[in-house]
Design a protein around this motif. Structure first.
Motif, mmCIF file in Angstrom:
data_model
loop_
_atom_site.group_PDB
_atom_site.id
_atom_site.type_symbol
_atom_site.label_atom_id
_atom_site.label_comp_id
_atom_site.label_asym_id
_atom_site.label_seq_id
_atom_site.Cartn_x
_atom_site.Cartn_y
_atom_site.Cartn_z
ATOM 1 N N ARG A 26 0.817 -1.202 0.000
ATOM 2 C CA ARG A 26 0.000 0.000 0.000
ATOM 3 C C ARG A 26 0.855 1.258 0.000
ATOM 4 N NH1 ARG A 26 -3.387 0.716 5.401
ATOM 5 N NH2 ARG A 26 -3.197 2.903 4.793
ATOM 6 N N THR A 27 0.234 2.397 0.021
ATOM 7 C CA THR A 27 0.896 3.683 -0.139
ATOM 8 C C THR A 27 2.058 3.842 0.825
ATOM 9 O OG1 THR A 27 -1.216 4.623 -0.809
ATOM 10 C CG2 THR A 27 0.547 6.144 -0.239
ATOM 11 N N PHE A 28 3.252 3.978 0.289
ATOM 12 C CA PHE A 28 4.460 4.003 1.097
ATOM 13 C C PHE A 28 4.486 5.182 2.047
ATOM 14 C CE2 PHE A 28 8.522 2.842 2.379
ATOM 15 C CZ PHE A 28 9.462 3.849 2.178
ATOM 16 N N SER A 29 3.976 6.319 1.626
ATOM 17 C CA SER A 29 4.027 7.508 2.467
ATOM 18 C C SER A 29 3.141 7.385 3.713
ATOM 19 C CB SER A 29 3.640 8.752 1.668
ATOM 20 O OG SER A 29 2.342 8.600 1.146
ATOM 21 N N ASP A 30 2.297 6.374 3.765
ATOM 22 C CA ASP A 30 1.504 6.133 4.965
ATOM 23 C C ASP A 30 2.358 5.605 6.110
ATOM 24 O OD1 ASP A 30 -1.518 4.873 3.309
ATOM 25 O OD2 ASP A 30 -0.813 6.918 3.681
ATOM 26 N N TYR A 31 3.519 5.067 5.780
ATOM 27 C CA TYR A 31 4.346 4.374 6.759
ATOM 28 C C TYR A 31 5.467 5.262 7.285
ATOM 29 C CZ TYR A 31 2.095 0.126 5.143
ATOM 30 O OH TYR A 31 1.168 -0.830 4.831
ATOM 31 N N HIS A 32 5.556 5.304 8.587
ATOM 32 C CA HIS A 32 6.760 5.814 9.214
ATOM 33 C C HIS A 32 7.789 4.685 9.148
ATOM 34 C CE1 HIS A 32 4.207 9.026 10.635
ATOM 35 N NE2 HIS A 32 3.404 8.138 11.190
ATOM 36 N N MET A 33 9.023 5.050 8.856
ATOM 37 C CA MET A 33 10.030 4.029 8.623
ATOM 38 C C MET A 33 11.202 4.201 9.584
ATOM 39 S SD MET A 33 8.796 2.201 6.188
ATOM 40 C CE MET A 33 10.252 1.232 5.787
ATOM 41 N N ALA A 34 11.880 3.110 9.838
ATOM 42 C CA ALA A 34 13.023 3.162 10.744
ATOM 43 C C ALA A 34 14.036 2.096 10.370
ATOM 44 C CB ALA A 34 12.572 2.960 12.186
ATOM 45 N N TRP A 35 15.223 2.291 10.863
ATOM 46 C CA TRP A 35 16.276 1.283 10.788
ATOM 47 C C TRP A 35 16.634 0.876 12.220
ATOM 48 C CZ3 TRP A 35 18.056 -0.928 6.365
ATOM 49 C CH2 TRP A 35 17.776 -0.264 5.159
ATOM 50 N N PHE A 36 16.779 -0.409 12.392
ATOM 51 C CA PHE A 36 17.272 -0.987 13.636
ATOM 52 C C PHE A 36 18.470 -1.862 13.295
ATOM 53 C CE2 PHE A 36 13.926 -0.035 16.771
ATOM 54 C CZ PHE A 36 12.941 0.437 15.934
ATOM 55 N N ARG A 37 19.233 -2.237 14.305
ATOM 56 C CA ARG A 37 20.356 -3.134 14.063
ATOM 57 C C ARG A 37 20.528 -4.076 15.239
ATOM 58 N NH1 ARG A 37 25.412 1.200 14.460
ATOM 59 N NH2 ARG A 37 25.330 1.531 16.732
ATOM 60 N N GLN A 38 21.128 -5.216 14.950
ATOM 61 C CA GLN A 38 21.391 -6.205 15.985
ATOM 62 C C GLN A 38 22.778 -6.791 15.792
ATOM 63 O OE1 GLN A 38 18.529 -9.398 16.337
ATOM 64 N NE2 GLN A 38 19.068 -9.697 18.504
ATOM 65 N N ALA A 39 23.613 -6.558 16.762
ATOM 66 C CA ALA A 39 24.950 -7.123 16.740
ATOM 67 C C ALA A 39 24.922 -8.498 17.404
ATOM 68 C CB ALA A 39 25.916 -6.200 17.483
ATOM 69 N N PRO A 40 25.888 -9.352 17.088
ATOM 70 C CA PRO A 40 25.919 -10.695 17.685
ATOM 71 C C PRO A 40 25.928 -10.632 19.211
ATOM 72 C CG PRO A 40 27.449 -10.562 15.866
ATOM 73 C CD PRO A 40 26.958 -9.171 16.099
ATOM 74 N N GLY A 41 25.028 -11.379 19.822
ATOM 75 C CA GLY A 41 24.983 -11.431 21.274
ATOM 76 C C GLY A 41 24.334 -10.242 21.935
ATOM 77 N N LYS A 42 23.795 -9.322 21.136
ATOM 78 C CA LYS A 42 23.174 -8.129 21.698
ATOM 79 C C LYS A 42 21.724 -8.026 21.262
ATOM 80 C CE LYS A 42 27.377 -5.360 22.099
ATOM 81 N NZ LYS A 42 28.002 -4.041 21.802
ATOM 82 N N GLU A 43 20.964 -7.215 21.974
ATOM 83 C CA GLU A 43 19.581 -6.986 21.598
ATOM 84 C C GLU A 43 19.519 -6.038 20.410
ATOM 85 O OE1 GLU A 43 17.468 -7.536 25.981
ATOM 86 O OE2 GLU A 43 17.389 -5.617 24.956
ATOM 87 N N ARG A 44 18.405 -6.127 19.693
ATOM 88 C CA ARG A 44 18.199 -5.217 18.576
ATOM 89 C C ARG A 44 18.025 -3.796 19.118
ATOM 90 N NH1 ARG A 44 14.265 -7.434 14.099
ATOM 91 N NH2 ARG A 44 12.732 -7.266 15.778
ATOM 92 N N GLU A 45 18.621 -2.826 18.423
ATOM 93 C CA GLU A 45 18.564 -1.451 18.892
ATOM 94 C C GLU A 45 18.170 -0.497 17.766
ATOM 95 O OE1 GLU A 45 22.384 -0.111 20.273
ATOM 96 O OE2 GLU A 45 23.304 -0.256 18.291
ATOM 97 N N PHE A 46 17.567 0.594 18.175
ATOM 98 C CA PHE A 46 17.134 1.638 17.249
ATOM 99 C C PHE A 46 18.335 2.365 16.659
ATOM 100 C CE2 PHE A 46 14.779 5.051 15.516
ATOM 101 C CZ PHE A 46 15.365 6.238 15.922
ATOM 102 N N VAL A 47 18.240 2.684 15.370
ATOM 103 C CA VAL A 47 19.290 3.456 14.710
ATOM 104 C C VAL A 47 18.758 4.822 14.264
ATOM 105 C CG1 VAL A 47 20.877 3.535 12.752
ATOM 106 C CG2 VAL A 47 20.472 1.365 13.947
ATOM 107 N N ALA A 48 17.686 4.809 13.451
ATOM 108 C CA ALA A 48 17.159 6.057 12.906
ATOM 109 C C ALA A 48 15.724 5.844 12.476
ATOM 110 C CB ALA A 48 17.996 6.535 11.728
ATOM 111 N N ALA A 49 14.955 6.928 12.475
ATOM 112 C CA ALA A 49 13.560 6.879 12.049
ATOM 113 C C ALA A 49 13.237 8.104 11.212
ATOM 114 C CB ALA A 49 12.622 6.804 13.245
ATOM 115 N N ILE A 50 12.228 7.952 10.358
ATOM 116 C CA ILE A 50 11.792 9.059 9.525
ATOM 117 C C ILE A 50 10.274 8.991 9.395
ATOM 118 C CG2 ILE A 50 12.160 7.764 7.374
ATOM 119 C CD1 ILE A 50 13.081 10.468 6.125
ATOM 120 N N SER A 51 9.633 10.143 9.462
ATOM 121 C CA SER A 51 8.181 10.182 9.367
ATOM 122 C C SER A 51 7.731 9.890 7.939
ATOM 123 C CB SER A 51 7.673 11.547 9.819
ATOM 124 O OG SER A 51 8.223 12.567 9.003
ATOM 125 N N GLY A 52 6.430 9.628 7.793
ATOM 126 C CA GLY A 52 5.899 9.240 6.499
ATOM 127 C C GLY A 52 6.169 10.242 5.385
ATOM 128 N N GLY A 53 6.056 11.521 5.712
ATOM 129 C CA GLY A 53 6.295 12.556 4.722
ATOM 130 C C GLY A 53 7.744 12.950 4.591
#
Length: 122
Positions: A26-53
């Motif tokens: 569906r319409t991509f601009s409806d979605y807020h998007m983010a990047w997360f990362r997970q290093a070996p042996g560690k929990e997944r963590e937030f990297v960056a986010a961007i609003s739909g627009g």
């Protein structure tokens, strides 16, 4: 929405990579998007986010000034430009999408890509 992340690879410290995440559905601009990362042996963590627009962005303190998130809604793609990479940036990077909100909190995101590996050597 289906998400596919790509662009990872192996680089030396100080180098750069650009990750991309292509969306279908569906319409991509409806979605807020983010990047997360997970290093070996560690929990997944937030990297960056961007609003739909694309007008608002947020970053983890560990990447501020080095990483930049952007999106092209005409191409249904979100990007993560990573500069001045450090060995501690080594991780599996995931893109994620949310219809519920723009946030650094993982539970807000309902849609996840498969991850792309970034390896930074010293």
């Amino acid at each position: 929405v289906q998400l596919q992340a790509f662009g990872g690879g192996s680089v030396q410290a100080g180098g750069s990579l650009r990750l991309s995440c292509a969306a279908s559905g569906r319409t991509f601009s409806d979605y807020h998007m983010a990047w997360f990362r997970q290093a070996p042996g560690k929990e997944r963590e937030f990297v960056a986010a961007i609003s739909g627009g694309g007008g608002a962005t947020a970053y983890a303190d560990s990447v501020k000034g080095r990483f930049s998130i952007a999106r092209d809604n005409a191409k249904n793609t979100v990007y993560l430009q990573m500069n001045s990479l450090k060995p501690e940036d080594t991780a599996l990077y995931y893109c994620a999408g949310s219809l519920r909100g723009y946030s650094g909190r993982e539970h807000v995101y309902d849609y996840w890509g498969q991850g792309t590996q970034v390896t930074v050597s010293s």
